[in-house]
Scaffold this active site. Sequence first.
Site, PDB file in Angstrom:
ATOM      1  CB  CYS A 185      -0.973  -0.042   1.180  1.00 31.94           C
ATOM      2  SG  CYS A 185      -2.366   1.101   1.007  1.00 31.94           S
TER       3      CYS A 185
ATOM      4  CG  HIS B 201      -3.589  -3.627   3.428  1.00 34.04           C
ATOM      5  ND1 HIS B 201      -2.579  -3.119   4.214  1.00 34.04           N
ATOM      6  CD2 HIS B 201      -4.240  -2.553   2.906  1.00 34.04           C
ATOM      7  CE1 HIS B 201      -2.611  -1.798   4.170  1.00 34.04           C
ATOM      8  NE2 HIS B 201      -3.604  -1.425   3.384  1.00 34.04           N
TER       9      HIS B 201
ATOM     10  CD  GLU C 124      -1.189  -6.031   5.743  1.00 35.23           C
ATOM     11  OE1 GLU C 124      -1.287  -4.825   6.009  1.00 35.23           O
ATOM     12  OE2 GLU C 124      -0.872  -6.456   4.606  1.00 35.23           O
TER      13      GLU C 124
END
Length: 525
Positions: A86, A181, A183
């Site tokens: 990002c 993202h 994660e």
Amino acid sequence: MTANIHNHRILILDFGSQYTQLIARRIREIGVYCELWAWDVTEEQIREFNPNGIILSGGPESTTEDNSPRAPEYVFNAGVPVLGICYGMQTMSMQLGGDVEVSGEREFGYSQVEIRETCELFRDIQDSVSEDGKPLLDVWMSHGDKVTAIPADFVTIASTETCPFAIMANEEKRFYGVQFHPEVTHTHQGLAILKRFVLDICGCDALWTSAAIIEDTVARLKQQIGDDHVILALSGGVDSSVTALLLNRAIGKRLTCVFVDNGLLRLNEAEQVMAMFKGKFDLNIIHVEAEDRFLTALKGENDPEKKRKIIGHTFIEIFDEEAVKLPQVKWLAQGTIYPDVIESAASATGKAHVIKSHHNVGGLPEDMKLGLVEPLKELFKDEVRKIGLELGLPYDMLYRHPFPGPGLGVRVLGEIKKEYCDLLRRADAIFIEELHKADLYNKVSQAFTVFLPVRSVGVMGDGRKYDWVVSLRAVETVDFMTAHWAHLPYDFLGRVSNRIINEVNGISRVVYDISGKPPATIEWE
């Protein structure tokens, strides 16, 4: 001895994203050690850490602003793979010759990325296939700016309908940027992407396992402590319990635990702690029964913050008194965990192990000159729990809902009295027991009972009674920063209420708290 579990390591530079700690937890889950540092580290610090790869996190700033954070130039000259996530992708692009602009169409939430070119990071990773045979990824976006031109030596790997450069790569230098993202769990292939980067592209081995962490920690404790003695404040919570067992494995009877029963614990908690650690694990424990002392110190005090300070100060006094009786003790052990270290680390100072004062026992006499032992300071809470299981602690104890440091001191509103604590303990035990019976305990993030210092009229048989009120509280949350009240079934709440009113003499009314956070906090005080 197993291989050095710190040999292979990833450095994560934090640009302020709410998800940054999640990146670190995912890397640890993969089995690789990583550390999380502020973005403005020096070249010398990076060289000293010697990472196998670097991840640039997301962040709330805009790279279009002159004073926005930038990655140290050395990151791109260190000769190791770099993954920008990002904001991390945006600053990578900007710093290497690309361009970033404020987007007219912001992307927040679910999106689908179409992979147009192959690259090592995304080889054979996909959720579905487009009509023209292109791999598709279901991802989670959270960005306002977007890359509008990638650096000259990069290739566009993927895009979305509104984001022309969703993934970029320089395969020769092993630099990758993703606008989404990986994660978060909403990016379905996120863990696979991070595994590919860490294990394959960075060449790390998965050495970071619970068993290896225990072996490494015990060895380091033996080396640090030598033949000395250690003192630990044992509360029965996850962190102090796991700390105690690691130290016990390393130094045995040279560990002395001090367990203070302040009268503000849950029902039968003191007995359970002593049975577990003195009985099952045969630890050396000093059990201080201090209910009267705490309640005397708290008498007449209604202010929540003052109550907290009294409880903390009284604990320190008692711990000091016990510590000075043990002149052979040279070390103070604490259950500091990695998020405490992250919060305390000063930006660009390298002082990554400055601990917040409220995590220290503190207040010890200066002439004691105790060294500090922190076996858990590299670990996240979920890692501490897994290690606890490996060491033989029961699952129910390790995965219990959070319990505040001041205990019932912040769950009895207003002045704290023994009568109120006794009523609250019994009511809360019924609530928790019923949650377990209904298989609801693990479906809520935290549940507890609050004693309200107001009386309410009730009817029992042919008589009236004028007794106390308690409130049930149950919330659902991911991070405890925000929370929704749990929509527990009405028949369940009715059953809990009936049991409390009928079984706890002194309570005439039960209410249910339906406040979210914000505007309310999870605890009442």
